[in-house]
Design a protein around this motif. Structure first.
Motif, PDB file in Angstrom:
ATOM      1  N   SER A  74       0.794  -1.226   0.000  1.00 11.69           N
ATOM      2  CA  SER A  74       0.000   0.000   0.000  1.00 11.69           C
ATOM      3  C   SER A  74       0.828   1.280   0.000  1.00 11.69           C
ATOM      4  O   SER A  74       0.389   2.303  -0.531  1.00 11.69           O
ATOM      5  N   TYR A  75       1.981   1.255   0.615  1.00 11.13           N
ATOM      6  CA  TYR A  75       2.740   2.491   0.763  1.00 11.13           C
ATOM      7  C   TYR A  75       4.209   2.173   1.021  1.00 11.13           C
ATOM      8  O   TYR A  75       4.588   1.030   1.277  1.00 11.13           O
ATOM      9  N   SER A  76       5.023   3.212   0.997  1.00  8.89           N
ATOM     10  CA  SER A  76       6.426   3.071   1.362  1.00  8.89           C
ATOM     11  C   SER A  76       6.809   4.210   2.306  1.00  8.89           C
ATOM     12  O   SER A  76       6.240   5.310   2.237  1.00  8.89           O
ATOM     13  N   THR A  77       7.736   3.930   3.203  1.00  4.47           N
ATOM     14  CA  THR A  77       8.181   4.905   4.193  1.00  4.47           C
ATOM     15  C   THR A  77       9.696   4.995   4.160  1.00  4.47           C
ATOM     16  O   THR A  77      10.383   3.977   4.073  1.00  4.47           O
ATOM     17  N   LYS A  78      10.208   6.233   4.223  1.00  4.86           N
ATOM     18  CA  LYS A  78      11.644   6.449   4.353  1.00  4.86           C
ATOM     19  C   LYS A  78      11.867   7.425   5.493  1.00  4.86           C
ATOM     20  O   LYS A  78      11.246   8.479   5.544  1.00  4.86           O
ATOM     21  N   LEU A  79      12.758   7.043   6.417  1.00  2.42           N
ATOM     22  CA  LEU A  79      13.046   7.879   7.576  1.00  2.42           C
ATOM     23  C   LEU A  79      14.546   8.038   7.755  1.00  2.42           C
ATOM     24  O   LEU A  79      15.279   7.048   7.800  1.00  2.42           O
ATOM     25  N   ASN A  80      14.988   9.267   7.868  1.00  4.10           N
ATOM     26  CA  ASN A  80      16.366   9.524   8.270  1.00  4.10           C
ATOM     27  C   ASN A  80      16.445   9.532   9.793  1.00  4.10           C
ATOM     28  O   ASN A  80      15.548  10.049  10.470  1.00  4.10           O
ATOM     29  N   ILE A  81      17.505   8.959  10.340  1.00  2.84           N
ATOM     30  CA  ILE A  81      17.697   8.892  11.787  1.00  2.84           C
ATOM     31  C   ILE A  81      19.113   9.368  12.089  1.00  2.84           C
ATOM     32  O   ILE A  81      20.083   8.892  11.490  1.00  2.84           O
ATOM     33  N   ALA A  82      19.219  10.318  13.007  1.00  6.02           N
ATOM     34  CA  ALA A  82      20.530  10.869  13.359  1.00  6.02           C
ATOM     35  C   ALA A  82      20.669  10.933  14.873  1.00  6.02           C
ATOM     36  O   ALA A  82      19.682  10.886  15.607  1.00  6.02           O
ATOM     37  N   PHE A  83      21.915  11.063  15.339  1.00  8.59           N
ATOM     38  CA  PHE A  83      22.216  11.066  16.768  1.00  8.59           C
ATOM     39  C   PHE A  83      23.073  12.278  17.126  1.00  8.59           C
ATOM     40  O   PHE A  83      23.893  12.724  16.330  1.00  8.59           O
ATOM     41  N   SER A  84      22.874  12.787  18.329  1.00  8.58           N
ATOM     42  CA  SER A  84      23.738  13.833  18.865  1.00  8.58           C
ATOM     43  C   SER A  84      24.303  13.330  20.188  1.00  8.58           C
ATOM     44  O   SER A  84      23.577  13.241  21.190  1.00  8.58           O
ATOM     45  N   ASP A  85      25.581  12.975  20.185  1.00 14.70           N
ATOM     46  CA  ASP A  85      26.213  12.466  21.403  1.00 14.70           C
ATOM     47  C   ASP A  85      26.277  13.536  22.490  1.00 14.70           C
ATOM     48  O   ASP A  85      26.178  13.239  23.681  1.00 14.70           O
TER      49      ASP A  85
END
Length: 283
Positions: A74-85
């Protein structure tokens, strides 16, 4: 394997259909050893077609940025994930940000940021999976957030556009609290204008079994009340749901109960009716 009991539809608390409908879902999640790639099948009927295309979820890394990709029919998802130490934060997408305590941030940074472990990410986002179109994956959570009493999300900030007014931006503050032994006790997602989209309260916890009540309000169109039971000993997730469609005044009730949960180490998986049947019937 889950059993879904459809309790029917109601108008003014009067049932408008005749009887409960019971169905069984066979959910198959195929994870590679690293757990950074998952193929997902949801079977209701047999025989199984060998042409069935699975939903696919992958977590990849480019320098310090992760990319989660999930695609189904039905759909597609794209997520960017980042970290700040420095800030001990996890940034999801462009604007969503979560602040963690030191012990949980170290775990998340290592297991998600370095090892690309998708079940750990699902556990981290468990209360917001529907916001990211990842609700299909809630049954493979690692539940580490519930096993470790010193893992805490301190607060969060999220943004989202209205589905029926794409130029209207909602800004959300997310509050978390924990009981005296570190179990997640209360979560509130509230807009800067005072609207509550999510409220989740701990009812009881005993030896790895957690009961919650959850209330969600999606843009004053769909209001849902759920009773959730999580058993980390059995890796099971159970829920009773009542949802109300505001515009048409219709209420829907259903229950999802786990029948069994099994894990099968294997060098390869071949999708055939015989193979699936053996998995389902095995002890």
């Amino acid at each position: 394997m889950n059993k879904t009991i459809d309790k029917g539809e109601y108008v003014d608390d009067r049932r408008i259909d005749k009887k409960d409908k019971v169905s069984t879902n066979n959910l198959i999640y195929i994870l590679n050893t690293k757990k950074d790639s998952i193929a997902f099948y949801d079977f209701n009927d047999f025989p199984i077609s060998e042409k069935t295309v699975p939903s696919l979820c992958t977590l990849t890394k480019n320098q310090n940025i992760l990319l989660l990709t999930y695609k189904n029919e039905s759909y597609s998802t794209k997520l960017n994930i980042a970290f700040s130490d420095k800030e001990k934060t996890v940034i999801i997408g462009d604007k969503d940000i979560f602040y963690l305590n030191n012990s949980y941030y170290k775990y998340v940074r290592k297991n998600i940021g370095d090892h690309l472990n998708i079940p750990a990410l699902i556990d981290f986002l468990d209360d917001f999976l529907i916001n990211y179109n990842l609700d299909d994956l809630k049954y493979i959570s690692s539940y580490e957030k519930y096993r470790h009493k010193d893992f805490r999300i301190i607060k969060g900030y999220m943004e989202s556009y209205r589905t029926q007014a794409s130029d209207y931006l909602d800004k959300w503050n997310v509050k978390f609290s924990y009981n005296e032994v570190g179990v997640p006790r209360y979560i509130l997602k509230e807009s800067t204008e005072g609207d509550k989209e999510l409220e989740k309260k701990l009812v009881s916890s005993n030896k790895g079994v957690f009961k919650y009540k959850k209330h969600t309000n999606a843009e004053s169109r769909l209001i849902t009340d759920s009773e959730i039971l999580i058993d980390i000993n059995k890796n099971s997730y159970e829920e009773k749901v009542t949802s109300f469609q505001v515009g048409i005044g219709k209420e829907t009730r259903y229950e999802i109960k786990p029948i069994s949960y099994k894990s099968f180490p294997s060098r390869e998986f071949i999708l055939t009716s015989d193979h699936i049947s053996k998995m389902i019937s095995s002890k």
